[in-house]
Motif scaffolding. Structure first.
Motif, PDB file in Angstrom:
ATOM      1  N   ASN A  62      65.664  27.363 -90.322  1.00  0.00           N
ATOM      2  CA  ASN A  62      64.614  28.347 -90.056  1.00  0.00           C
ATOM      3  C   ASN A  62      63.240  27.719 -90.196  1.00  0.00           C
ATOM      4  O   ASN A  62      62.350  27.941 -89.383  1.00  0.00           O
ATOM      5  CB  ASN A  62      64.755  29.544 -91.000  1.00  0.00           C
ATOM      6  N   ARG A  63      63.091  26.904 -91.220  1.00  0.00           N
ATOM      7  CA  ARG A  63      61.825  26.237 -91.444  1.00  0.00           C
ATOM      8  C   ARG A  63      61.457  25.357 -90.239  1.00  0.00           C
ATOM      9  O   ARG A  63      60.291  25.241 -89.872  1.00  0.00           O
ATOM     10  CB  ARG A  63      61.897  25.368 -92.712  1.00  0.00           C
ATOM     11  N   ALA A  64      62.486  24.776 -89.625  1.00  0.00           N
ATOM     12  CA  ALA A  64      62.237  23.893 -88.482  1.00  0.00           C
ATOM     13  C   ALA A  64      62.050  24.684 -87.191  1.00  0.00           C
ATOM     14  O   ALA A  64      61.924  24.101 -86.112  1.00  0.00           O
ATOM     15  CB  ALA A  64      63.393  22.902 -88.338  1.00  0.00           C
ATOM     16  N   GLY A  65      62.076  26.002 -87.289  1.00  0.00           N
ATOM     17  CA  GLY A  65      61.800  26.815 -86.112  1.00  0.00           C
ATOM     18  C   GLY A  65      63.018  27.209 -85.307  1.00  0.00           C
ATOM     19  O   GLY A  65      62.890  27.772 -84.223  1.00  0.00           O
ATOM     20  N   ALA A  66      64.214  26.903 -85.821  1.00  0.00           N
ATOM     21  CA  ALA A  66      65.419  27.300 -85.097  1.00  0.00           C
ATOM     22  C   ALA A  66      65.723  28.770 -85.402  1.00  0.00           C
ATOM     23  O   ALA A  66      65.307  29.286 -86.425  1.00  0.00           O
ATOM     24  CB  ALA A  66      66.594  26.423 -85.505  1.00  0.00           C
ATOM     25  N   GLN A  67      66.446  29.406 -84.471  1.00  0.00           N
ATOM     26  CA  GLN A  67      66.750  30.827 -84.631  1.00  0.00           C
ATOM     27  C   GLN A  67      68.243  31.016 -84.789  1.00  0.00           C
ATOM     28  O   GLN A  67      69.017  30.512 -83.994  1.00  0.00           O
ATOM     29  CB  GLN A  67      66.287  31.600 -83.393  1.00  0.00           C
ATOM     30  N   GLU A  68      68.607  31.820 -85.796  1.00  0.00           N
ATOM     31  CA  GLU A  68      70.035  32.005 -86.046  1.00  0.00           C
ATOM     32  C   GLU A  68      70.631  33.056 -85.118  1.00  0.00           C
ATOM     33  O   GLU A  68      70.075  34.136 -84.933  1.00  0.00           O
ATOM     34  CB  GLU A  68      70.281  32.410 -87.501  1.00  0.00           C
ATOM     35  N   ILE A  69      71.762  32.711 -84.539  1.00  0.00           N
ATOM     36  CA  ILE A  69      72.519  33.652 -83.714  1.00  0.00           C
ATOM     37  C   ILE A  69      73.979  33.561 -84.156  1.00  0.00           C
ATOM     38  O   ILE A  69      74.307  32.800 -85.066  1.00  0.00           O
ATOM     39  CB  ILE A  69      72.414  33.326 -82.203  1.00  0.00           C
ATOM     40  N   LEU A  70      74.846  34.311 -83.545  1.00  0.00           N
ATOM     41  CA  LEU A  70      76.269  34.200 -83.843  1.00  0.00           C
ATOM     42  C   LEU A  70      77.041  34.385 -82.547  1.00  0.00           C
ATOM     43  O   LEU A  70      76.931  35.429 -81.904  1.00  0.00           O
ATOM     44  CB  LEU A  70      76.683  35.246 -84.881  1.00  0.00           C
ATOM     45  N   MET A  71      77.770  33.362 -82.173  1.00  0.00           N
ATOM     46  CA  MET A  71      78.499  33.393 -80.904  1.00  0.00           C
ATOM     47  C   MET A  71      79.977  33.662 -81.157  1.00  0.00           C
ATOM     48  O   MET A  71      80.472  33.461 -82.259  1.00  0.00           O
ATOM     49  CB  MET A  71      78.299  32.056 -80.176  1.00  0.00           C
ATOM     50  N   PRO A  72      80.693  34.103 -80.122  1.00  0.00           N
ATOM     51  CA  PRO A  72      82.111  34.406 -80.299  1.00  0.00           C
ATOM     52  C   PRO A  72      82.929  33.144 -80.545  1.00  0.00           C
ATOM     53  O   PRO A  72      82.583  32.069 -80.075  1.00  0.00           O
ATOM     54  CB  PRO A  72      82.523  35.026 -78.968  1.00  0.00           C
ATOM     55  N   MET A  73      83.994  33.324 -81.280  1.00  0.00           N
ATOM     56  CA  MET A  73      84.898  32.213 -81.522  1.00  0.00           C
ATOM     57  C   MET A  73      85.850  32.039 -80.352  1.00  0.00           C
ATOM     58  O   MET A  73      86.253  30.950 -80.012  1.00  0.00           O
ATOM     59  CB  MET A  73      85.699  32.537 -82.777  1.00  0.00           C
ATOM     60  N   VAL A  74      86.214  33.155 -79.762  1.00  0.00           N
ATOM     61  CA  VAL A  74      87.103  33.112 -78.599  1.00  0.00           C
ATOM     62  C   VAL A  74      86.239  32.949 -77.351  1.00  0.00           C
ATOM     63  O   VAL A  74      85.260  33.673 -77.172  1.00  0.00           O
ATOM     64  CB  VAL A  74      87.941  34.401 -78.504  1.00  0.00           C
ATOM     65  N   GLN A  75      86.612  31.996 -76.534  1.00  0.00           N
ATOM     66  CA  GLN A  75      85.794  31.703 -75.361  1.00  0.00           C
ATOM     67  C   GLN A  75      86.669  31.700 -74.103  1.00  0.00           C
ATOM     68  O   GLN A  75      87.795  31.237 -74.142  1.00  0.00           O
ATOM     69  CB  GLN A  75      85.127  30.338 -75.527  1.00  0.00           C
ATOM     70  N   PRO A  76      86.111  32.179 -73.006  1.00  0.00           N
ATOM     71  CA  PRO A  76      86.871  32.203 -71.755  1.00  0.00           C
ATOM     72  C   PRO A  76      86.938  30.820 -71.124  1.00  0.00           C
ATOM     73  O   PRO A  76      85.981  30.047 -71.208  1.00  0.00           O
ATOM     74  CB  PRO A  76      86.057  33.154 -70.874  1.00  0.00           C
ATOM     75  N   ALA A  77      88.041  30.541 -70.473  1.00  0.00           N
ATOM     76  CA  ALA A  77      88.223  29.223 -69.870  1.00  0.00           C
ATOM     77  C   ALA A  77      87.220  28.935 -68.765  1.00  0.00           C
ATOM     78  O   ALA A  77      86.834  27.783 -68.559  1.00  0.00           O
ATOM     79  CB  ALA A  77      89.642  29.074 -69.335  1.00  0.00           C
ATOM     80  N   ASP A  78      86.765  29.993 -68.059  1.00  0.00           N
ATOM     81  CA  ASP A  78      85.887  29.734 -66.907  1.00  0.00           C
ATOM     82  C   ASP A  78      84.663  28.925 -67.296  1.00  0.00           C
ATOM     83  O   ASP A  78      84.223  28.055 -66.552  1.00  0.00           O
ATOM     84  CB  ASP A  78      85.393  30.996 -66.195  1.00  0.00           C
ATOM     85  N   LEU A  79      84.093  29.222 -68.471  1.00  0.00           N
ATOM     86  CA  LEU A  79      82.909  28.473 -68.884  1.00  0.00           C
ATOM     87  C   LEU A  79      83.253  26.998 -69.042  1.00  0.00           C
ATOM     88  O   LEU A  79      82.468  26.132 -68.693  1.00  0.00           O
ATOM     89  CB  LEU A  79      82.384  29.009 -70.212  1.00  0.00           C
ATOM     90  N   TRP A  80      84.425  26.760 -69.564  1.00  0.00           N
ATOM     91  CA  TRP A  80      84.845  25.374 -69.789  1.00  0.00           C
ATOM     92  C   TRP A  80      85.184  24.684 -68.473  1.00  0.00           C
ATOM     93  O   TRP A  80      85.083  23.474 -68.348  1.00  0.00           O
ATOM     94  CB  TRP A  80      86.022  25.322 -70.761  1.00  0.00           C
ATOM     95  N   GLU A  81      85.617  25.479 -67.498  1.00  0.00           N
ATOM     96  CA  GLU A  81      85.857  24.931 -66.166  1.00  0.00           C
ATOM     97  C   GLU A  81      84.519  24.485 -65.579  1.00  0.00           C
ATOM     98  O   GLU A  81      84.413  23.430 -64.960  1.00  0.00           O
ATOM     99  CB  GLU A  81      86.473  25.999 -65.238  1.00  0.00           C
ATOM    100  N   GLU A  82      83.505  25.299 -65.797  1.00  0.00           N
ATOM    101  CA  GLU A  82      82.187  24.976 -65.253  1.00  0.00           C
ATOM    102  C   GLU A  82      81.652  23.658 -65.791  1.00  0.00           C
ATOM    103  O   GLU A  82      81.058  22.866 -65.075  1.00  0.00           O
ATOM    104  CB  GLU A  82      81.187  26.078 -65.615  1.00  0.00           C
ATOM    105  N   SER A  83      81.835  23.448 -67.080  1.00  0.00           N
ATOM    106  CA  SER A  83      81.299  22.220 -67.672  1.00  0.00           C
ATOM    107  C   SER A  83      82.239  21.054 -67.418  1.00  0.00           C
ATOM    108  O   SER A  83      81.887  19.907 -67.649  1.00  0.00           O
ATOM    109  CB  SER A  83      81.118  22.397 -69.177  1.00  0.00           C
ATOM    110  N   GLY A  84      83.428  21.354 -66.962  1.00  0.00           N
ATOM    111  CA  GLY A  84      84.396  20.293 -66.691  1.00  0.00           C
ATOM    112  C   GLY A  84      85.232  19.928 -67.908  1.00  0.00           C
ATOM    113  O   GLY A  84      86.103  19.068 -67.840  1.00  0.00           O
ATOM    114  N   ARG A  85      84.969  20.623 -69.016  1.00  0.00           N
ATOM    115  CA  ARG A  85      85.678  20.212 -70.233  1.00  0.00           C
ATOM    116  C   ARG A  85      87.052  20.854 -70.390  1.00  0.00           C
ATOM    117  O   ARG A  85      87.807  20.478 -71.271  1.00  0.00           O
ATOM    118  CB  ARG A  85      84.827  20.494 -71.471  1.00  0.00           C
ATOM    119  N   TRP A  86      87.341  21.877 -69.555  1.00  0.00           N
ATOM    120  CA  TRP A  86      88.676  22.480 -69.659  1.00  0.00           C
ATOM    121  C   TRP A  86      89.729  21.405 -69.393  1.00  0.00           C
ATOM    122  O   TRP A  86      90.789  21.386 -70.023  1.00  0.00           O
ATOM    123  CB  TRP A  86      88.825  23.631 -68.672  1.00  0.00           C
ATOM    124  N   GLN A  87      89.416  20.480 -68.487  1.00  0.00           N
ATOM    125  CA  GLN A  87      90.327  19.382 -68.177  1.00  0.00           C
ATOM    126  C   GLN A  87      90.147  18.232 -69.168  1.00  0.00           C
ATOM    127  O   GLN A  87      91.113  17.639 -69.633  1.00  0.00           O
ATOM    128  CB  GLN A  87      90.087  18.852 -66.760  1.00  0.00           C
TER     129      GLN A  87
END
Length: 572
Positions: A62-87
Motif C-alpha cells: 500500500n505504501r508503494a501505491g499498489a491497490q489490493e484486490i481479490l481475484m477468483p481462484m477458479v479460472q476459465p480455460a479461455d483466458l489461458w487459451e488466449e495467453s497460450g499458456r493452456w498448452q
RNA sequence: CGGGGCGUAGCGCAGCCUGGUUAGCGCGCCUGCCUUGGGAGCAGGAGGUCGCAGGUUCGAAUCCUGCCGCCCCGACCA
C-alpha cells in the motif's frame, strides 16, 4: 489469550516425517498439521504468524501505491487459451471441468485474470500507472511437494501486477516494487539478497529473486565478496574469459586411439593434457531435438543458460541409447569436428588452442583441434556453470556460493500478456498502445518457513519480533498460589490493555513444561511469574533470542515490557 | 515420472528375518494422590480394521501378489 483455551498441540518428540528444521518445528510447535502431501492446515499460532507476514506485505504494498484486490481462484480455460499458456503450462496447472463441461483451472498465478481486468477497465493513459495486488491462496500441483511450508501445493502468495504506458514508466514501477520488497524483507528481520534471476516460464525481459540465506535453501546463489553483484547460479555470469597469450604453434588435427577413454579426466591423463585442454561435448535433448554443447573439460553445462540460448522450452541431458538411436554417435567419443548434429559452444571453448576432442568414432579422439578452423558452432554464448573459483563478472573479485530460499520474485514482463490478450489504451497522442506489464510475487507462507530456517536453536523457534505470532508469553508457575496467580492475571491484563499480543500460560502444568513450550514456540519475550512475587515482588523477563534476563518489579513490569517491545518494533 | 525408504494407539518406535493363545514399550490422554523455577513421582484406566485388497496356511502384523498413501534424491517454482 489464555493458553489453556487455545489449540496449541506441542509435541515433545520430533515428528518423523519432517526433514528440514522449519518443517519439524512447525509441526512440533503445533503451528501446522498436514492434510495430505503438500497441503496443510494452519492452527491458531501458525495462522497468527502467517497474518503477521501478510500484514507487513500489505502495509508495504500500500505504501508503494499498489491497490489490493481479490481475484477468483477458479479460472476459465479461455483466458489461458488466449495467453497460450493452456498448452504451455505443465501438469502443475490443476485442470478440471465444471458441471457444464467447461475447462477450468485453479489459479497458480493470475496474469491472465488481471490482464483481463486491465483490458476491460483501463482505456486511457490517464488511468496509468496501475499496480494491482492480492494476497491469496495459490494452487500448483507440484511434482514433488516437500519441506512442509517450503514447497506446498497450496500456499499463500502475494501477487502484484503493474500496468504502465511506457517502458520507462514500467521500469519505474519495477524499481518501486524492488524497494518495497527490500523494505518488506528487512522488516521481517530476514537476512536476504536480491539476485539477478532467470525469468523462467512466466517470461519477460529481466527479473530479480529475493533469497533468504539459509543452508536448507533449494537454490544456489553466487555472491561477490567485494561488490554487490549477486545472482542465481542459473543466471550467474562467469567473468569473460581472456584469450591466453600463447606462443604455441597451431598444430594439425590428428586422430589418436583412446580405447575405453570416455571421461574427460581419463582422456586428458592418457594424452598428457590437462582437463582444461579437452573439449567436452555434451548431448542434450532440446525440445526433442538433439543438440551438442561444447564446454571446456573442467566445466559443467548450466542447463538454464542453454535453454535460454537455444530459446526452447525444455532441455534435458540425453542418455546414451537415445543419442545412439537418433544420431549413431558414440557418447564418450563425440566431438565438434565434422559433427552431423547442431552444436553450440560456451564462449570459453572458442579461445582454446590445440585442444583434444572426441573424433565421433568409438575409441578415438582428435588432438590439435582449433575452433573456427576445425569447427564452427551454430551459436556461441555463456553456457557454463559458475563455480566458487570464478571471479566476479563486474569487479573481478572472488565469488562465494551460498544456499538460499526464494521468497520473492519480481519480473518485468513487457507486453507478453498484454499483447496476447490485447490490453491496450489510448495514449496522449491518440494512438492505441499496448500496456507494459510487470509482475511481483512473494511466497507469504514460505516467508514463515524461511524465517524459522534462519532463526532457531536446539530448543525451538526464535521469531523476530515483527513475525512472532504473539509478542510476549506470561508464565504462571503456580496456579494454586494465590499471590502468584493474582500477579500473573494482572500482568496479563495490563499487557493486553497496553496493546501487546500476549499469551498467558494458565495451564495446570509444571514449570518445566511451560519453559520448554515457551522456548519451542519461539515467542520473543517471556515473563515468568513465580516465587519472586512473594519474595520481593518481582517477575523475570527473558529475551528468547539472547537469553538475557532481567528482574522487574511487578508494579512496573507491564510498562517496561510494553516500552521495550514498542521501541524495538519502531527501531526495526 | 525415474531412483531409494517407510506404513503397527494421538506422537515416537519394537515385534516381522525364523508364522503359533490375550500385539508390546516410551511419550501423550483420562481418574486420584503427591509435587511446583527447565518436559517429576506413585496408583488405576481408556485407546489398535497391525495402510487396503486378495492369496498361501490348521493358524498371518509376520510369507506371497496387487493396490493406496507418506517421506527422501532428480526435473519445476513463491
Amino acid at each position: 489469550m489464555r493458553y489453556s483455551q487455545l489449540l496449541i498441540p506441542t509435541a515433545k518428540e520430533m515428528p518423523a516425517e519432517a526433514e528440514v528444521i522449519s518443517h519439524q518445528l512447525l509441526l512440533r510447535a503445533g503451528f501446522i498439521r498436514k492434510l495430505t502431501s503438500g497441503l496443510y492446515t494452519y492452527l491458531p499460532l501458525g495462522t497468527a504468524a502467517l497474518r503477521k507476514v501478510e500484514n507487513i506485505v500489505r502495509e508495504e504494498m500500500n505504501r508503494a501505491g499498489a491497490q489490493e484486490i481479490l481475484m477468483p481462484m477458479v479460472q476459465p480455460a479461455d483466458l489461458w487459451e488466449e495467453s497460450g499458456r493452456w498448452q504451455k503450462y505443465g501438469p502443475e496447472l490443476l485442470r478440471f471441468k465444471d458441471r457444464h463441461q467447461r475447462d477450468c483451472c485453479l489459479g497458480p498465478t493470475h496474469e491472465e485474470v488481471v490482464t483481463d481486468v486491465a483490458r476491460r477497465e483501463i482505456h486511457s493513459y490517464r488511468q496509468l500507472p496501475v499496480n494491482l495486488y492480492q494476497i491469496q491462496t495459490k494452487f500448483r500441483d507440484e511434482i514433488r511437494p516437500r519441506f512442509g511450508l517450503m514447497r506446498g501445493r497450496e500456499f499463500l502468495m502475494k501477487d502484484a501486477y503493474s500496468f504502465d504506458a511506457s517502458d520507462e514508466a514500467a521500469e519505474e514501477s519495477y524499481r518501486k516494487m524492488r524497494e518495497a520488497y527490500i523494505r518488506i524483507f528487512t522488516r521481517c528481520g530476514l537476512e536476504f539478497r536480491a539476485v539477478e534471476a532467470d525469468s523462467g516460464s512466466i517470461g519477460g525481459s529481466f527479473s530479480h529473486e529475493f533469497m533468504v540465506l539459509a543452508k536448507t535453501g533449494e537454490d544456489t546463489l553466487v555472491i561477490c565478496q567485494s561488490c554487490d553483484y549477486a545472482a542465481n547460479l542459473e543466471k550467474a555470469k562467469a567473468a569473460m574469459p581472456v584469450k591466453p597469450e600463447s606462443s604455441e604453434a597451431v598444430q594439425d588435427c590428428v586422430k589418436v586411439a583412446t580405447p575405453g577413454m570416455k571421461k574427460v579426466d581419463k582422456v586428458a591423463e592418457f594424452l598428457g593434457l590437462s582437463t582444461q585442454q579437452v573439449i567436452k561435448t555434451m548431448i542434450y535433448l532440446a525440445d526433442s531435438e538433439l543438440v551438442a554443447v561444447l564446454v571446456r573439460g573442467d566445466r559443467e553445462v548450466q542447463p538454464v543458460k542453454l535453454k535460454n540460448l537455444l530459446n526452447v522450452t525444455d532441455v534435458e541431458l540425453a542418455d546414451d541409447d537415445t543419442v545412439w538411436q537418433k544420431s549413431k554417435l558414440p557418447v564418450g567419443y563425440i566431438g565438434p569436428v565434422g559433427l552431423p548434429i547442431r552444436f553450440v559452444a560456451d564462449q570459453e571453448v572458442m579461445l582454446m588452442v590445440n585442444a583434444a576432442a572426441g573424433a565421433n568414432e568409438k575409441g578415438h579422439h582428435l588432438t590439435g583441434v582449433n575452433p573456427n578452423r576445425d569447427f564452427t558452432p551454430a551459436m556461441v554464448g555463456d553456457l557454463r556453470q559458475v563455480t566458487a573459483d570464478d571471479c566476479c563478472p563486474l569487479c573481478g573479485a572472488a565469488l562465494r556460493l551460498t544456499e538460499g530460499i526464494e521468497v520473492g520474485h519480481i519480473f518485468k514482463l513487457g507486453t507478453k500478456y498484454s499483447e496476447a490478450m490485447k490490453a491496450t489504451f489510448q495514449d496522449a497522442d491518440g494512438q492505441e498502445k499496448t500496456m507494459i506489464m510487470g509482475c511481483y510475487g512473494i511466497g507469504v507462507s514460505r516467508v514463515v518457513a524461511a524465517a524459522i530456517e534462519q532463526n532457531h536453536d536446539q530448543n525451538g523457534m526464535i521469531f523476530p519480533l515483527p513475525l512472532a505470532p504473539v509478542q510476549v508469553i506470561v508464565l504462571n508457575l503456580d496456579l494454586k498460589n494465590e499471590a502468584i496467580t493474582a500477579a500473573a492475571e494482572q500482568l496479563h491484563q495490563e499487557l493486553e490493555a497496553a496493546g501487546l499480543e500476549v499469551l498467558y500460560d494458565d495451564r495446570d502444568e509444571r514449570p518445566g513444561s511451560k519453559f520448554k513450550d515457551a522456548d519451542l514456540l519461539g515467542i520473543p519475550y517471556r515473563v515468568t511469574v513465580g516465587k519472586g512475587v512473594e519474595k520481593d515482588g518481582t517477575v523475570e523477563l527473558r529475551a528468547r533470542c539472547s537469553g538475557e534476563t532481567v528482574m522487574l518489579p511487578l508494579a512496573e513490569a507491564a510498562r517496561e515490557i510494553t516500552a521495550k517491545i514498542k521501541a524495538e518494533l519502531t527501531a526495526g
